[in-house]
Design an enzyme around this catalytic site. Structure first.
Site, PDB file in Angstrom:
ATOM      1  N   TYR A   1       0.663  -1.157   0.097  1.00  0.00           N
ATOM      2  CA  TYR A   1      -0.070  -0.081  -0.105  1.00  0.00           C
ATOM      3  C   TYR A   1       0.925   1.318   0.159  1.00  0.00           C
ATOM      4  CZ  TYR A   1      -3.743  -3.331   1.290  1.00  0.00           C
ATOM      5  OH  TYR A   1      -4.837  -4.322   1.323  1.00  0.00           O
TER       6      TYR A   1
ATOM      7  N   PRO B   1     -15.877  -4.514   2.106  1.00  0.00           N
ATOM      8  CA  PRO B   1     -17.272  -4.939   2.634  1.00  0.00           C
ATOM      9  C   PRO B   1     -18.158  -3.986   2.240  1.00  0.00           C
ATOM     10  CG  PRO B   1     -16.080  -3.966   4.639  1.00  0.00           C
ATOM     11  CD  PRO B   1     -15.076  -4.168   3.567  1.00  0.00           C
ATOM     12  N   LEU B   2     -17.436  -2.453   1.774  1.00  0.00           N
ATOM     13  CA  LEU B   2     -18.512  -1.711   1.428  1.00  0.00           C
ATOM     14  C   LEU B   2     -18.436  -1.698  -0.220  1.00  0.00           C
ATOM     15  CD1 LEU B   2     -17.715   0.959   4.035  1.00  0.00           C
ATOM     16  CD2 LEU B   2     -20.069   0.033   3.673  1.00  0.00           C
ATOM     17  N   GLY B   3     -17.959  -2.803  -0.823  1.00  0.00           N
ATOM     18  CA  GLY B   3     -17.659  -2.791  -2.278  1.00  0.00           C
ATOM     19  C   GLY B   3     -17.115  -1.655  -2.694  1.00  0.00           C
TER      20      GLY B   3
HETATM   21  N1  LIG Z   1      -6.274  -8.524   0.729  1.00  0.00           N
HETATM   22  C1  LIG Z   1      -6.555  -7.770  -0.510  1.00  0.00           C
HETATM   23  O1  LIG Z   1      -6.442  -8.017  -1.690  1.00  0.00           O
HETATM   24  C2  LIG Z   1      -7.270  -6.324  -0.101  1.00  0.00           C
HETATM   25  C3  LIG Z   1      -7.945  -5.714  -1.301  1.00  0.00           C
HETATM   26  C4  LIG Z   1      -8.481  -4.518  -0.992  1.00  0.00           C
HETATM   27  C5  LIG Z   1      -8.607  -4.142   0.497  1.00  0.00           C
HETATM   28  N2  LIG Z   1      -8.056  -4.742   1.461  1.00  0.00           N
HETATM   29  C6  LIG Z   1      -8.026  -4.359   2.621  1.00  0.00           C
HETATM   30  O2  LIG Z   1      -9.458  -4.052   3.004  1.00  0.00           O
HETATM   31  C7  LIG Z   1      -9.718  -2.984   3.313  1.00  0.00           C
HETATM   32  C8  LIG Z   1     -10.922  -2.483   3.011  1.00  0.00           C
HETATM   33  O3  LIG Z   1     -11.453  -2.322   1.785  1.00  0.00           O
HETATM   34  P1  LIG Z   1     -11.579  -1.378   0.655  1.00  0.00           P
HETATM   35  O4  LIG Z   1     -10.977  -0.007   1.502  1.00  0.00           O
HETATM   36  O5  LIG Z   1     -10.909  -1.544  -0.471  1.00  0.00           O
HETATM   37  O6  LIG Z   1     -13.379  -1.250   0.718  1.00  0.00           O
HETATM   38  P2  LIG Z   1     -14.483  -0.885   1.583  1.00  0.00           P
HETATM   39  O7  LIG Z   1     -13.946  -0.913   2.839  1.00  0.00           O
HETATM   40  O8  LIG Z   1     -15.579  -1.480   0.892  1.00  0.00           O
HETATM   41  O9  LIG Z   1     -14.769   0.753   0.867  1.00  0.00           O
HETATM   42  C9  LIG Z   1     -13.707   1.682   1.441  1.00  0.00           C
HETATM   43  C10 LIG Z   1     -14.295   3.039   0.520  1.00  0.00           C
HETATM   44  O10 LIG Z   1     -15.497   3.301   1.248  1.00  0.00           O
HETATM   45  C11 LIG Z   1     -15.592   4.654   1.524  1.00  0.00           C
HETATM   46  N3  LIG Z   1     -16.367   4.708   2.782  1.00  0.00           N
HETATM   47  C12 LIG Z   1     -16.079   3.966   3.874  1.00  0.00           C
HETATM   48  N4  LIG Z   1     -17.143   4.217   4.774  1.00  0.00           N
HETATM   49  C13 LIG Z   1     -18.002   4.942   4.216  1.00  0.00           C
HETATM   50  C14 LIG Z   1     -19.284   5.586   4.714  1.00  0.00           C
HETATM   51  N5  LIG Z   1     -19.596   5.258   6.090  1.00  0.00           N
HETATM   52  N6  LIG Z   1     -20.069   6.325   3.936  1.00  0.00           N
HETATM   53  C15 LIG Z   1     -19.593   6.485   2.376  1.00  0.00           C
HETATM   54  N7  LIG Z   1     -18.085   6.003   2.068  1.00  0.00           N
HETATM   55  C16 LIG Z   1     -17.449   5.251   3.112  1.00  0.00           C
HETATM   56  C17 LIG Z   1     -14.083   5.023   1.815  1.00  0.00           C
HETATM   57  O11 LIG Z   1     -14.060   6.348   1.549  1.00  0.00           O
HETATM   58  P3  LIG Z   1     -13.199   7.458   2.742  1.00  0.00           P
HETATM   59  O12 LIG Z   1     -11.735   6.650   3.077  1.00  0.00           O
HETATM   60  O13 LIG Z   1     -12.897   8.685   1.936  1.00  0.00           O
HETATM   61  O14 LIG Z   1     -14.254   7.314   3.892  1.00  0.00           O
HETATM   62  C18 LIG Z   1     -13.434   4.311   0.645  1.00  0.00           C
HETATM   63  O15 LIG Z   1     -13.611   5.017  -0.564  1.00  0.00           O
HETATM   64  C19 LIG Z   1      -8.441  -1.948   2.559  1.00  0.00           C
HETATM   65  O16 LIG Z   1      -8.491  -0.479   3.647  1.00  0.00           O
HETATM   66  C20 LIG Z   1      -7.516  -2.980   2.833  1.00  0.00           C
HETATM   67  O17 LIG Z   1      -6.964  -2.891   4.155  1.00  0.00           O
HETATM   68  C21 LIG Z   1      -7.395  -5.912   1.113  1.00  0.00           C
END
Ligand SMILES: NC(=O)c1ccc[n+]([C@@H]2O[C@H](COP(=O)([O-])OP(=O)(O)OC[C@H]3O[C@@H](n4cnc5c(N)ncnc54)[C@H](OP(=O)(O)O)[C@@H]3O)[C@@H](O)[C@H]2O)c1
Length: 338
Positions: A61, A210-212
């Site tokens: 990252y 989890p939030l797509g």
């Molecule tokens: N193992 C893997 O290959 C892999 C791949 C992807 C991700 N991950 C891990 O999983 C974590 C979470 O996944 P992710 O960040 O990809 O996706 P996510 O948690 O599904 O969504 C994150 C996005 O949603 C926004 N968000 C969060 N809470 C919100 C709310 N209450 N209202 C509106 N928007 C909201 C965030 O924006 P803001 O930040 O501006 O709030 C960000 O753009 C990552 O941080 C990473 O550590 C792992």
């Protein structure tokens, strides 16, 4: 906003109790638009106050930047936290803008030293293989990871985006505490083989995105139009062009359920993932990512929601209708190899 702490779940059969929702820290440095260090620091502090004790990062990252950014927070609260990081996505030797996957022993050994140094801690609580290098047998990779446990550099092992069979093979070498894969109302491919294997083996499921990736909250509708040029989501087929428009229409039942709970669509998306623990009978720990304290409040509050059978039934058809894959190259996901 109440300050009551969120419930806990077990991370691995013999692992620690952690807040049932973790915090994904990737977006604080990488992938989702310009970082905001002050807001991200406030988010980390607020998350801890609310009982979030499990923080997810990776060496990939921002090429180590995310681990460095998190280091002061981790060091200040070392004994209260479970720190998870990952290896496996290396910079391409001929093109620094590209990545290759590496799982070989010298590479893993150099990664763990790099992560320990950037994080500024003596031991990593949960160390994941981020992606599977198909040229290296998984038993060999996990064998090297097991040596890191014996050497005291790492406490528990995790794997990301492996198949059920790969998880079984890995568990034959060393106990695996956590399997991290994408799981949400839009991404349910792991339910066929990976989730049953994790349940059978006593492995906790850490649900990423989890939030797509924010799409389920409605915070963006089309990656091309709504997000900055370098945002990773512009490379994901389901968030662009006609796919994005078709997928936007799938959010309607989520909004309906949200209204009934006086909640936000994002909270319903998180409650749905959380409730898969009951549905499938294993510990499930979603790690939503955010850089905003108010959003960490909103997201953790979702741990108090419980969806009815009728609501689960209304949400059930969504994933099968999603247009477009999770990634451009699905070979490096569990679904792409099953
Ligand atoms: N193992 C893997 O290959 C892999 C791949 C992807 C991700 N991950 C891990 O999983 C974590 C979470 O996944 P992710 O960040 O990809 O996706 P996510 O948690 O599904 O969504 C994150 C996005 O949603 C926004 N968000 C969060 N809470 C919100 C709310 N209450 N209202 C509106 N928007 C909201 C965030 O924006 P803001 O930040 O501006 O709030 C960000 O753009 C990552 O941080 C990473 O550590 C792992």
């Amino acid at each position: 906003m109440t300050d009551s702490r969120i419930p806990t779940a077990r991370l691995g059969a013999n692992g620690p109790e952690v807040g049932v929702q973790g915090l994904g820290c990737m977006g604080m440095s990488f992938a989702y638009g310009p970082p905001d260090a002050a807001a991200s620091r406030a988010t980390l502090d607020r998350a801890l106050e609310l009982g979030v004790t499990h923080y997810d990062t990776a060496d990939a990252y921002g090429a180590g930047e995310n681990e460095k950014f998190l280091s002061p927070f981790f060091k200040a609260h070392r004994d209260e936290l479970v720190i998870a990081t990952k290896f496996g996505l290396a910079v391409h030797p001929d093109d620094p803008t590209k990545r290759i996957i590496r799982n070989d022993a010298p590479y893993i050994r150099s990664c763990v030293e790099g992560s320990l140094q950037r994080l500024g801690v003596d031991v990593i609580d949960l160390y994941y293989m981020h992606r599977r290098d198909l040229d290296v047998p998984i038993e060999e990779t996990v064998g090297v990871m097991a040596e890191l446990v014996r050497e005291g550099k790492v406490k528990q092992l995790g794997l990301s985006e492996v198949t059920g069979d790969e998880l079984r093979a890995a568990q034959g070498v060393h106990p695996i505490a956590a399997l991290q894969s994408e799981w949400s109302l839009f991404s349910r491919d792991i339910e066929a083989q990976v989730v049953p294997a994790a349940r059978e083996l006593g492995v906790s499921l850490v649900a990423y995105s989890p939030l797509g990736r924010g799409f389920l909250t409605g915070s963006f509708a089309n990656a091309d139009q709504d997000l900055t040029a370098d945002d990773f989501r512009r490379q994901q087929p389901r968030f662009t062009g006609d796919n994005a428009a078709a997928n936007g229409a799938l959010l309607e039942p989520i909004r309906t359920v949200a209204k009934a709970h006086d909640a936000t669509p994002g909270q319903i998306a998180l409650a749905w993932v959380q409730q898969q623990a009951e549905v499938h009978g294993l510990p499930v720990i979603p790690i939503p990512g955010t850089r905003k304290p108010t959003r960490v409040e909103e997201n953790t509050a979702a741990t108090a929601l419980h969806l009815t059978e009728d609501e689960l039934a209304l949400l059930e058809p969504i994933a099968a209708k999603v247009a477009g894959d999770r990634y451009t190259d699905m070979r490096f996901t569990s679904a792409g190899r099953e």
